[in-house]
Design a protein around this motif. Structure first.
Motif, PDB file in Angstrom:
ATOM      1  N   ALA A   1     -19.877 -60.975  57.674  1.00 15.46           N
ATOM      2  CA  ALA A   1     -18.640 -60.847  56.821  1.00 15.46           C
ATOM      3  C   ALA A   1     -18.573 -62.111  56.059  1.00 15.46           C
ATOM      4  O   ALA A   1     -19.068 -63.158  56.485  1.00 15.46           O
ATOM      5  N   VAL A   2     -18.252 -62.187  54.727  1.00 13.94           N
ATOM      6  CA  VAL A   2     -18.048 -62.994  53.993  1.00 13.94           C
ATOM      7  C   VAL A   2     -16.837 -63.601  54.142  1.00 13.94           C
ATOM      8  O   VAL A   2     -15.802 -62.953  53.910  1.00 13.94           O
ATOM      9  N   PRO A   3     -16.497 -65.173  54.539  1.00 14.90           N
ATOM     10  CA  PRO A   3     -15.102 -65.433  54.664  1.00 14.90           C
ATOM     11  C   PRO A   3     -14.618 -65.510  53.200  1.00 14.90           C
ATOM     12  O   PRO A   3     -15.128 -66.163  52.228  1.00 14.90           O
ATOM     13  N   VAL A   4     -13.308 -65.265  53.238  1.00 12.10           N
ATOM     14  CA  VAL A   4     -12.614 -65.365  52.182  1.00 12.10           C
ATOM     15  C   VAL A   4     -11.117 -66.567  52.458  1.00 12.10           C
ATOM     16  O   VAL A   4     -11.238 -67.417  51.670  1.00 12.10           O
ATOM     17  N   SER A   5     -10.815 -66.256  53.550  1.00 14.69           N
ATOM     18  CA  SER A   5      -9.566 -67.159  53.940  1.00 14.69           C
ATOM     19  C   SER A   5      -9.444 -67.314  55.439  1.00 14.69           C
ATOM     20  O   SER A   5      -9.158 -65.942  56.063  1.00 14.69           O
ATOM     21  N   ALA A   6      -9.690 -68.266  56.096  1.00 16.01           N
ATOM     22  CA  ALA A   6      -9.419 -68.303  57.503  1.00 16.01           C
ATOM     23  C   ALA A   6      -8.114 -67.906  57.991  1.00 16.01           C
ATOM     24  O   ALA A   6      -6.909 -67.898  57.236  1.00 16.01           O
ATOM     25  N   PRO A   7      -7.963 -67.431  59.212  1.00 18.16           N
ATOM     26  CA  PRO A   7      -6.566 -66.795  59.887  1.00 18.16           C
ATOM     27  C   PRO A   7      -5.431 -68.070  59.798  1.00 18.16           C
ATOM     28  O   PRO A   7      -5.722 -69.197  60.212  1.00 18.16           O
ATOM     29  N   GLU A   8      -4.389 -67.663  59.341  1.00 19.69           N
ATOM     30  CA  GLU A   8      -3.315 -68.583  59.317  1.00 19.69           C
ATOM     31  C   GLU A   8      -2.058 -67.872  59.497  1.00 19.69           C
ATOM     32  O   GLU A   8      -1.696 -66.724  59.119  1.00 19.69           O
ATOM     33  N   PRO A   9      -0.922 -68.611  60.119  1.00 21.57           N
ATOM     34  CA  PRO A   9       0.405 -67.835  60.249  1.00 21.57           C
ATOM     35  C   PRO A   9       1.033 -67.641  58.956  1.00 21.57           C
ATOM     36  O   PRO A   9       0.977 -68.493  58.161  1.00 21.57           O
ATOM     37  N   LYS A  10       1.697 -66.459  58.813  1.00 23.07           N
ATOM     38  CA  LYS A  10       2.443 -66.077  57.684  1.00 23.07           C
ATOM     39  C   LYS A  10       4.006 -66.194  57.850  1.00 23.07           C
ATOM     40  O   LYS A  10       4.345 -65.999  59.050  1.00 23.07           O
ATOM     41  N   GLU A  11       4.781 -66.338  56.972  1.00 20.69           N
ATOM     42  CA  GLU A  11       6.133 -66.361  57.252  1.00 20.69           C
ATOM     43  C   GLU A  11       6.783 -65.214  57.758  1.00 20.69           C
ATOM     44  O   GLU A  11       7.880 -65.469  58.442  1.00 20.69           O
ATOM     45  N   TRP A  12       6.098 -64.115  57.565  1.00 15.16           N
ATOM     46  CA  TRP A  12       6.772 -62.970  58.295  1.00 15.16           C
ATOM     47  C   TRP A  12       6.504 -62.711  59.749  1.00 15.16           C
ATOM     48  O   TRP A  12       6.655 -61.738  60.044  1.00 15.16           O
ATOM     49  N   GLY A  13       5.804 -63.755  60.326  1.00 14.93           N
ATOM     50  CA  GLY A  13       5.470 -63.476  61.612  1.00 14.93           C
ATOM     51  C   GLY A  13       4.021 -63.068  62.072  1.00 14.93           C
ATOM     52  O   GLY A  13       3.939 -62.186  63.185  1.00 14.93           O
ATOM     53  N   GLN A  14       3.190 -62.985  61.047  1.00 13.86           N
ATOM     54  CA  GLN A  14       1.877 -62.594  61.303  1.00 13.86           C
ATOM     55  C   GLN A  14       0.862 -63.430  61.145  1.00 13.86           C
ATOM     56  O   GLN A  14       0.897 -64.273  60.305  1.00 13.86           O
ATOM     57  N   LYS A  15      -0.257 -63.499  61.932  1.00 12.89           N
ATOM     58  CA  LYS A  15      -1.388 -64.332  61.692  1.00 12.89           C
ATOM     59  C   LYS A  15      -2.227 -63.458  60.620  1.00 12.89           C
ATOM     60  O   LYS A  15      -2.692 -62.446  61.197  1.00 12.89           O
ATOM     61  N   VAL A  16      -2.917 -64.172  59.846  1.00 11.14           N
ATOM     62  CA  VAL A  16      -3.903 -63.179  58.904  1.00 11.14           C
ATOM     63  C   VAL A  16      -4.981 -64.069  58.281  1.00 11.14           C
ATOM     64  O   VAL A  16      -4.849 -65.265  57.703  1.00 11.14           O
ATOM     65  N   GLY A  17      -6.063 -63.338  58.193  1.00  5.17           N
ATOM     66  CA  GLY A  17      -7.304 -63.921  57.777  1.00  5.17           C
ATOM     67  C   GLY A  17      -8.045 -62.851  56.876  1.00  5.17           C
ATOM     68  O   GLY A  17      -7.530 -61.672  57.127  1.00  5.17           O
ATOM     69  N   TYR A  18      -8.594 -63.272  55.953  1.00  5.90           N
ATOM     70  CA  TYR A  18      -9.672 -62.199  55.019  1.00  5.90           C
ATOM     71  C   TYR A  18     -10.907 -62.612  54.909  1.00  5.90           C
ATOM     72  O   TYR A  18     -11.636 -63.592  55.240  1.00  5.90           O
ATOM     73  N   VAL A  19     -11.881 -61.552  55.007  1.00  9.57           N
ATOM     74  CA  VAL A  19     -13.221 -61.537  54.637  1.00  9.57           C
ATOM     75  C   VAL A  19     -13.630 -60.227  53.769  1.00  9.57           C
ATOM     76  O   VAL A  19     -12.937 -59.624  53.353  1.00  9.57           O
ATOM     77  N   ARG A  20     -14.829 -60.433  53.351  1.00  9.86           N
ATOM     78  CA  ARG A  20     -15.451 -59.220  52.714  1.00  9.86           C
ATOM     79  C   ARG A  20     -16.758 -58.563  53.395  1.00  9.86           C
ATOM     80  O   ARG A  20     -17.109 -59.618  54.156  1.00  9.86           O
ATOM     81  N   ASP A  21     -16.525 -57.370  53.216  1.00  7.85           N
ATOM     82  CA  ASP A  21     -17.742 -56.618  54.091  1.00  7.85           C
ATOM     83  C   ASP A  21     -19.023 -56.774  53.385  1.00  7.85           C
ATOM     84  O   ASP A  21     -19.099 -57.274  52.380  1.00  7.85           O
ATOM     85  N   ILE A  22     -20.117 -55.988  53.634  1.00 13.72           N
ATOM     86  CA  ILE A  22     -21.264 -56.171  52.961  1.00 13.72           C
ATOM     87  C   ILE A  22     -21.392 -55.309  51.788  1.00 13.72           C
ATOM     88  O   ILE A  22     -22.302 -55.523  50.791  1.00 13.72           O
ATOM     89  N   ASP A  23     -20.119 -54.597  51.449  1.00 16.68           N
ATOM     90  CA  ASP A  23     -20.219 -53.752  50.192  1.00 16.68           C
ATOM     91  C   ASP A  23     -19.021 -54.627  49.191  1.00 16.68           C
ATOM     92  O   ASP A  23     -18.759 -54.124  48.106  1.00 16.68           O
ATOM     93  N   GLY A  24     -18.518 -55.708  49.620  1.00 19.60           N
ATOM     94  CA  GLY A  24     -17.601 -56.454  48.803  1.00 19.60           C
ATOM     95  C   GLY A  24     -15.983 -56.035  49.042  1.00 19.60           C
ATOM     96  O   GLY A  24     -15.267 -56.489  48.377  1.00 19.60           O
TER      97      GLY A  24
END
Length: 141
Positions: A103-126
């Motif tokens: 998976a292509v890293p987009v944004s490492a997991p981080e805590p969000k103000e709404w109480g969730q930890k979120v990170g983003y990647v892209r799959d092999i199709d974008g």
């Protein structure tokens, strides 16, 4: 008179370049078991709970003629008008596994103000894959 018109959300279908490769990628990178990959490699499904994640080729005359062609992002500055959201108890470990498995890293997991930890990647199709925790309920004072 009772109605049977209440829908159940059954599938999210991802249009991909190579169904077999995408099914294998999602199994390895995100931890899914493969439910089905047909012999023609034109349809694949993952064991993903109540809603099935399915894969089919981007270009196929059956749907292109009926609903139009699938368009893919032309650069990393564009993305499809949807994302896949996956929930994990350990987002950091899941994100690490995804990146280690292509998976292509987009944004490492981080805590969000709404109480969730979120990170983003892209799959092999974008396709953008949002990896998060369950949203925590607000604290009661």
């Amino acid at each position: 008179m009772a109605s049977n018109l209440s829908p159940e959300f059954a599938y999210t279908v991802l249009y991909v370049k190579d169904v077999a490769q995408s099914v294998a990628f999602y199994a390895k990178a995100f931890g899914y078991a493969v439910r089905r990959l047909d012999e023609s490699h034109r349809w694949g499904e993952l064991e993903s709970g109540n809603t099935t994640i399915a894969f089919t080729p981007m270009r196929q005359h059956e749907t292109n003629d009926l609903t139009g062609a699938v368009h893919i992002a032309r650069s990393s500055q564009e993305r499809p008008p949807m994302e896949v959201c996956l929930i994990y108890p350990d987002v950091d470990a899941a994100y690490k596994r995804a990146v280690e498995n292509g998976a292509v890293p987009v944004s490492a997991p981080e805590p969000k103000e709404w109480g969730q930890k979120v990170g983003y990647v892209r799959d092999i199709d974008g396709i953008v894959v949002r990896m998060g925790s369950h949203v925590k309920p607000p604290k009661q004072d």
